[in-house]
Design a protein around this motif. Structure first.
Motif, PDB file in Angstrom:
ATOM      1  N   LEU A 191       0.815  -1.215   0.000  1.00  0.00           N
ATOM      2  CA  LEU A 191       0.000   0.000   0.000  1.00  0.00           C
ATOM      3  C   LEU A 191       0.851   1.269   0.000  1.00  0.00           C
ATOM      4  N   ASN A 192       2.074   1.180   0.511  1.00  0.00           N
ATOM      5  CA  ASN A 192       2.931   2.358   0.581  1.00  0.00           C
ATOM      6  C   ASN A 192       3.835   2.528  -0.639  1.00  0.00           C
ATOM      7  N   THR A 193       3.915   1.522  -1.504  1.00  0.00           N
ATOM      8  CA  THR A 193       4.807   1.639  -2.662  1.00  0.00           C
ATOM      9  C   THR A 193       4.083   1.503  -3.996  1.00  0.00           C
ATOM     10  N   ARG A 194       3.239   0.481  -4.110  1.00  0.00           N
ATOM     11  CA  ARG A 194       2.571   0.180  -5.377  1.00  0.00           C
ATOM     12  C   ARG A 194       3.582  -0.055  -6.499  1.00  0.00           C
ATOM     13  N   SER A 195       4.821  -0.401  -6.140  1.00  0.00           N
ATOM     14  CA  SER A 195       5.866  -0.582  -7.141  1.00  0.00           C
ATOM     15  C   SER A 195       6.073  -2.054  -7.497  1.00  0.00           C
ATOM     16  N   CYS A 196       5.243  -2.912  -6.924  1.00  0.00           N
ATOM     17  CA  CYS A 196       5.398  -4.339  -7.167  1.00  0.00           C
ATOM     18  C   CYS A 196       4.029  -5.004  -7.092  1.00  0.00           C
ATOM     19  N   SER A 241       1.333  -9.820  -4.518  1.00  0.00           N
ATOM     20  CA  SER A 241       1.781 -11.145  -4.092  1.00  0.00           C
ATOM     21  C   SER A 241       3.293 -11.225  -3.928  1.00  0.00           C
ATOM     22  N   GLU A 242       4.019 -10.251  -4.500  1.00  0.00           N
ATOM     23  CA  GLU A 242       5.475 -10.282  -4.454  1.00  0.00           C
ATOM     24  C   GLU A 242       6.075  -9.234  -3.524  1.00  0.00           C
ATOM     25  N   CYS A 243       5.312  -8.209  -3.173  1.00  0.00           N
ATOM     26  CA  CYS A 243       5.849  -7.101  -2.390  1.00  0.00           C
ATOM     27  C   CYS A 243       6.403  -7.562  -1.034  1.00  0.00           C
ATOM     28  N   GLY A 244       7.590  -7.078  -0.715  1.00  0.00           N
ATOM     29  CA  GLY A 244       8.174  -7.341   0.591  1.00  0.00           C
ATOM     30  C   GLY A 244       8.533  -8.787   0.860  1.00  0.00           C
ATOM     31  N   ARG A 245       8.702  -9.574  -0.166  1.00  0.00           N
ATOM     32  CA  ARG A 245       8.929 -11.013   0.033  1.00  0.00           C
ATOM     33  C   ARG A 245      10.239 -11.285   0.775  1.00  0.00           C
ATOM     34  N   GLU A 246      11.294 -10.571   0.427  1.00  0.00           N
ATOM     35  CA  GLU A 246      12.605 -10.841   1.025  1.00  0.00           C
ATOM     36  C   GLU A 246      12.616 -10.525   2.526  1.00  0.00           C
ATOM     37  N   ALA A 247      12.164  -9.321   2.909  1.00  0.00           N
ATOM     38  CA  ALA A 247      12.105  -8.959   4.328  1.00  0.00           C
ATOM     39  C   ALA A 247      11.044  -9.773   5.051  1.00  0.00           C
ATOM     40  N   GLY A 248       9.938 -10.080   4.356  1.00  0.00           N
ATOM     41  CA  GLY A 248       8.880 -10.876   4.960  1.00  0.00           C
ATOM     42  C   GLY A 248       9.362 -12.265   5.346  1.00  0.00           C
ATOM     43  N   ALA A 249      10.258 -12.827   4.540  1.00  0.00           N
ATOM     44  CA  ALA A 249      10.795 -14.153   4.857  1.00  0.00           C
ATOM     45  C   ALA A 249      11.587 -14.133   6.162  1.00  0.00           C
ATOM     46  N   ILE A 250      12.254 -13.002   6.444  1.00  0.00           N
ATOM     47  CA  ILE A 250      12.988 -12.876   7.710  1.00  0.00           C
ATOM     48  C   ILE A 250      12.007 -12.770   8.877  1.00  0.00           C
ATOM     49  N   LEU A 251      10.962 -11.951   8.714  1.00  0.00           N
ATOM     50  CA  LEU A 251       9.973 -11.794   9.782  1.00  0.00           C
ATOM     51  C   LEU A 251       9.236 -13.101  10.061  1.00  0.00           C
ATOM     52  N   ASP A 252       9.064 -13.924   9.036  1.00  0.00           N
ATOM     53  CA  ASP A 252       8.385 -15.209   9.231  1.00  0.00           C
ATOM     54  C   ASP A 252       9.112 -16.105  10.230  1.00  0.00           C
ATOM     55  N   ARG A 253      10.404 -15.895  10.380  1.00  0.00           N
ATOM     56  CA  ARG A 253      11.177 -16.726  11.314  1.00  0.00           C
ATOM     57  C   ARG A 253      10.896 -16.352  12.765  1.00  0.00           C
ATOM     58  N   TYR A 254      10.245 -15.218  12.983  1.00  0.00           N
ATOM     59  CA  TYR A 254      10.062 -14.720  14.348  1.00  0.00           C
ATOM     60  C   TYR A 254       8.587 -14.667  14.753  1.00  0.00           C
ATOM     61  N   ILE A 255       7.795 -15.543  14.184  1.00  0.00           N
ATOM     62  CA  ILE A 255       6.412 -15.695  14.632  1.00  0.00           C
ATOM     63  C   ILE A 255       6.427 -16.519  15.924  1.00  0.00           C
ATOM     64  N   LEU A 256       5.775 -16.029  16.956  1.00  0.00           N
ATOM     65  CA  LEU A 256       5.841 -16.636  18.283  1.00  0.00           C
ATOM     66  C   LEU A 256       4.616 -17.516  18.550  1.00  0.00           C
TER      67      LEU A 256
END
Length: 373
Positions: free
Chosen positions: A229-234, A237-252
């Protein structure tokens, strides 16, 4: 000759000496304007992507922070505050004895180990609902504990249930019931119902919070939606995939700790209806209640070992990195392929405790999020 002479005269004039370089420099000025414009586009793209990363990471981690604080609330502060309202004084066994100390419904449950209370005085004594002061807003340790360490095996990061099949969870204190009226119809059953309702509602809040948390952090949904919503540049389904993969490791993950109703026991007495004494307390339980035989009463929720390890990493801060695509330019140069641009930040989640576990034991709902470079 006349025309040629005029041309040569014009070239030799001062005006021509200014005009000719200006004409030659015009393309350079145009190129400079294009460069400034394209550079501005690159800067705006960088700022937009950085904001999207910071905002998305903060939104996702705030969901985790809010969830942990909600679980910490239902683990101690919420039931304790409601139990503090149970200030009805129990009639003494011999109401003619003026030296008898006053005990409340709060005391008879607390001294049985039915819920943890805030410190610093854990013995509490008579009318314990009002003995301990409220923690100050800046306090970093509310000191929730069970009375006289009666639930020592529970008050651990990995709680253990040491009750075997033949043992029962005692919810009302036998010693107080032996010396005071905790009657089955006037006081006890109503108080037992209220106690069960408090923890049923706490369990319902916990389940609702868990459902919402798991839904918004699954596949980093909160982060990636915010990033898109803040970029609309991708593509979404693909936006933020790389950083999102890191955050996925820290779901509690938290696990509820519950008491079976068919193993709960209450000490009660005869009713206070004109009689001046009773013959002592006797126990009742839910064993014969078919509707409750398979039901359990929520007590608290705790973090598993993997989640506690993740929390220690989150206290130090984790690094996020996200590649992005640069906008097209008038020179038709693929800058994305050439320079491989990315944005990065660090994000931390912490509470005022060295191991960063403020969920259980000794719950403290004071998790906060910090985003840095």
């Amino acid at each position: 000759m006349g025309a040629t002479s005029r041309i040569l005269q014009t070239i030799r004039s001062r005006r021509a000496q200014i005009l000719l370089p200006a004409v030659m420099l015009a393309p350079i000025f145009m190129l400079l304007i294009y460069l400034l414009f394209e550079t501005s586009k690159l800067s705006m793209s960088k700022v937009r992507e950085q904001f999207a990363l910071d905002n998305g990471a903060y939104s996702q981690m705030s969901s985790t922070s809010g969830y942990l604080n909600a679980v910490a609330q239902v683990n101690g502060p919420l039931p304790f505050r409601v139990m503090q309202t149970m200030t009805e004084i129990l009639p003494p066994k011999n109401y003619m004895d003026e030296e008898e100390q006053e005990y409340t419904l709060f005391d008879i449950f607390y001294k049985a180990g039915a819920f943890p209370a805030v410190g610093p005085n854990y013995s509490l004594g008579p009318n314990g609902a009002v003995m301990n002061p409220r923690p100050s807003p800046e306090s970093t340790d509310w000191g929730f504990q069970y009375y006289n360490n009666k639930r020592a095996s529970w008050a651990k990061e990995d709680p253990k249930d040491e009750y075997d099949e033949d043992e029962m969870y005692v919810i009302s204190d036998k010693q107080i019931a032996d010396n005071y009226f905790f009657g089955t119809t006037k006081i006890a059953l109503r108080a037992i119902r209220d106690y069960a309702t408090i923890y049923i509602q706490s369990g319902s809040i916990y389940n609702s919070q868990t459902y919402v948390y798991e839904d918004v952090v699954k596949d980093s949904r909160m982060f990636r939606q915010s990033y898109y919503l803040n970029t609309r540049s991708c593509r979404q389904s693909e936006c933020g995939r790389e950083a999102g993969a890191i955050l996925d490791r820290y779901i509690l993950k938290t696990t509820p700790f519950e008491m079976p109703f068919n193993k709960m026991k209450f000490y009660v007495t005869s009713d206070f209806s004109g009689s001046i004494s009773h013959s002592g307390a006797y126990s009742i339980d839910f064993k014969e209640q078919d509707k409750l035989a398979e039901e359990k009463l929520f007590q608290f929720a705790y973090l598993d070992g993997s989640s506690r390890s993740k929390l220690r990493s989150l206290a130090r801060g984790i690094k996020l990195k996200q590649k992005y695509k640069l906008p097209a330019n008038r020179f038709n140069i693929d800058l994305t392929q050439r320079y491989k641009p990315y944005v990065s930040n660090s994000i931390s989640l912490s509470c005022p405790r060295s191991n960063n576990n403020c969920v259980w034991p000794n719950p403290l709902p004071k998790y906060s999020v910090k985003v840095g470079p």
